[in-house]
Design a protein around this motif. Structure first.
Motif, mmCIF file in Angstrom:
data_model
loop_
_atom_site.group_PDB
_atom_site.id
_atom_site.type_symbol
_atom_site.label_atom_id
_atom_site.label_comp_id
_atom_site.label_asym_id
_atom_site.label_seq_id
_atom_site.Cartn_x
_atom_site.Cartn_y
_atom_site.Cartn_z
ATOM 1 N N ILE A 219 -57.486 4.628 -25.537
ATOM 2 C CA ILE A 219 -57.286 5.225 -24.214
ATOM 3 C C ILE A 219 -55.781 5.351 -23.978
ATOM 4 O O ILE A 219 -55.065 4.357 -24.022
ATOM 5 N N THR A 220 -55.326 6.576 -23.775
ATOM 6 C CA THR A 220 -53.972 6.752 -23.233
ATOM 7 C C THR A 220 -54.122 7.681 -22.039
ATOM 8 O O THR A 220 -54.967 8.573 -22.037
ATOM 9 N N THR A 221 -53.313 7.462 -21.027
ATOM 10 C CA THR A 221 -53.440 8.253 -19.799
ATOM 11 C C THR A 221 -52.381 9.346 -19.766
ATOM 12 O O THR A 221 -51.368 9.268 -20.456
ATOM 13 N N GLU A 222 -52.661 10.343 -18.947
ATOM 14 C CA GLU A 222 -51.685 11.415 -18.733
ATOM 15 C C GLU A 222 -51.432 11.550 -17.247
ATOM 16 O O GLU A 222 -52.283 11.233 -16.417
ATOM 17 N N GLY A 223 -50.242 12.059 -16.918
ATOM 18 C CA GLY A 223 -49.915 12.274 -15.505
ATOM 19 C C GLY A 223 -49.938 10.971 -14.736
ATOM 20 O O GLY A 223 -49.446 9.951 -15.205
ATOM 21 N N ASP A 224 -50.556 11.000 -13.546
ATOM 22 C CA ASP A 224 -50.517 9.812 -12.683
ATOM 23 C C ASP A 224 -51.747 8.919 -12.877
ATOM 24 O O ASP A 224 -51.951 7.984 -12.103
ATOM 25 N N ALA A 225 -52.571 9.187 -13.883
ATOM 26 C CA ALA A 225 -53.865 8.490 -13.985
ATOM 27 C C ALA A 225 -53.696 6.984 -14.187
ATOM 28 O O ALA A 225 -52.806 6.528 -14.905
ATOM 29 N N ILE A 226 -54.572 6.241 -13.542
ATOM 30 C CA ILE A 226 -54.633 4.778 -13.645
ATOM 31 C C ILE A 226 -55.980 4.433 -14.273
ATOM 32 O O ILE A 226 -57.018 4.969 -13.876
ATOM 33 N N VAL A 227 -55.969 3.563 -15.277
ATOM 34 C CA VAL A 227 -57.218 3.153 -15.925
ATOM 35 C C VAL A 227 -57.885 2.087 -15.053
ATOM 36 O O VAL A 227 -57.241 1.104 -14.672
ATOM 37 N N VAL A 228 -59.162 2.283 -14.734
ATOM 38 C CA VAL A 228 -59.889 1.312 -13.917
ATOM 39 C C VAL A 228 -61.151 0.899 -14.676
ATOM 40 O O VAL A 228 -61.959 1.752 -15.045
ATOM 41 N N ASN A 229 -61.292 -0.413 -14.926
ATOM 42 C CA ASN A 229 -62.477 -0.873 -15.664
ATOM 43 C C ASN A 229 -63.212 -1.988 -14.928
ATOM 44 O O ASN A 229 -62.676 -2.654 -14.057
ATOM 45 N N ILE A 230 -64.463 -2.148 -15.298
ATOM 46 C CA ILE A 230 -65.352 -3.148 -14.687
ATOM 47 C C ILE A 230 -65.082 -4.510 -15.319
ATOM 48 O O ILE A 230 -64.894 -4.618 -16.532
ATOM 49 N N GLY A 231 -65.086 -5.563 -14.480
ATOM 50 C CA GLY A 231 -64.963 -6.930 -14.984
ATOM 51 C C GLY A 231 -66.301 -7.654 -14.948
ATOM 52 O O GLY A 231 -67.297 -7.157 -14.409
ATOM 53 N N ASP A 232 -66.305 -8.871 -15.503
ATOM 54 C CA ASP A 232 -67.553 -9.622 -15.661
ATOM 55 C C ASP A 232 -68.222 -9.987 -14.333
ATOM 56 O O ASP A 232 -69.449 -10.096 -14.268
ATOM 57 N N MET A 233 -67.431 -10.211 -13.284
ATOM 58 C CA MET A 233 -68.059 -10.585 -12.002
ATOM 59 C C MET A 233 -68.905 -9.437 -11.448
ATOM 60 O O MET A 233 -69.998 -9.659 -10.918
#
Length: 311
Positions: A219-233
């Protein structure tokens, strides 16, 4: 080749139904999505990165003044090669700092959410660091509203469960890798502990997510994108409807290995007293309840910090 999608969160206001469906589908498939159009100014992000880099450039003995023994890394500085991914033999090739939520010291959570420490040597560290903390906290709340709608919960279901969340902003420095055959990686394969993680500035190579088919997807982002992922909780609360996906930060196989890498994840946690009990709406005949015993967010966090050798 599969790709983790990038979605513009402004569509939540203009094209809500389709946006929520696409976002939910991305998370069910990958546990990850890239979010653009979030409105956090580039200057705020660049300013925070600049302050963090100046801290990591300080001499080792200066940085270690901010290491809090017995604090489990909850606040301040954690030195190089301390954190170890669960079940990994080798420590991660990184050092980091933790900024937590500023709460009144008479708050009911004061005993489990210690005060922040700030490095005197970098005068704008607090202003820049906490500014980005608050911006990511607000963005995370918006993402959770869309995720709530996707699983038939009220839009504001999560709001009062995260308003005093034990969330952490973690500026990380991965120093240059000098030798070729080092057994450690920058961050071993792991899942996150919290509700969701927002990673700002993931433009450098190295971040990889494990697909359902067992392949590592960069995963690499472009522009202003922020990577958002789910955690275990959140995975536990939603009975794995939203999967917490294994990911890692690999060592570059090119000249970039000899460059430092910086990254700033924001780990959005629920309030410490939130009970993680599977949501009835996420239990079906095909997906029976996986966690019979409820646990509080704070107890769960302590359990996990022991596993990754931070306490």
């Amino acid at each position: 080749m599969k790709k983790v999608p990038t979605l513009d969160i402004r569509r939540y206001e203009t094209d809500r139904e389709a946006f929520v469906a696409e976002l939910g589908a991305a998370y069910r498939e990958f546990g990850f999505c890239c979010i653009s159009g979030h409105g956090i100014p580039k200057e705020a992000i660049d300013g925070a990165y600049d302050a963090f880099k100046r801290f990591f450039a300080l001499p080792d003995e200066t940085k270690r003044k901010y290491h809090i023994p017995g604090g489990g890394g909850a606040r301040g500085y954690t030195p190089f090669k301390v954190e170890t991914a669960k079940d990994s033999k080798f420590a991660d090739l990184k050092e980091f700092w933790h900024i937590g939520r500023e709460i009144p010291r008479d708050s009911r959570f004061a005993d489990v959410m210690p005060p922040n420490v700030w490095p005197a040597e970098v005068p704008d560290f607090k202003e820049k660091g906490y500014g980005i903390y608050e911006a990511l906290d607000q963005l995370g709340a918006r993402v959770l509203r869309a995720l709530a709608l996707h699983i038939d919960l009220p839009e504001h279901f999560f709001d009062d469960k995260i308003d005093s969340g034990n969330s952490i902003l973690r500026p990380i420095h991965y120093p240059p890798i000098e030798q070729a055959d080092v057994p450690n990686v920058r961050a071993g394969a792991h899942e996150d502990i919290n509700f969701i993680t927002l990673l700002v500035g993931a433009s450098a190579e190295g971040l990889e997510v494990l697909t359902r088919e067992g392949e590592w997807l960069p995963i690499t982002t472009e522009g202003d994108a922020i990577v958002v992922n789910i955690g275990d909780m959140l995975q536990r609360l939603t009975n794995h409807v939203y999967p917490s996906t294994t990911h890692r930060v690999t060592n570059p196989q090119n000249d970039n290995a000899r460059k430092p890498r910086y990254s700033v994840p924001f780990f959005l946690h629920p309030n410490p007293d939130v009970v993680l009990d599977v949501l009835p709406s996420c239990v079906t005949p095909d997906n029976p309840k996986r966690y019979p015993e409820p646990i509080t967010a704070h107890e769960y966090l302590q359990q996990r910090l022991r596993e990754i050798k931070l306490i």
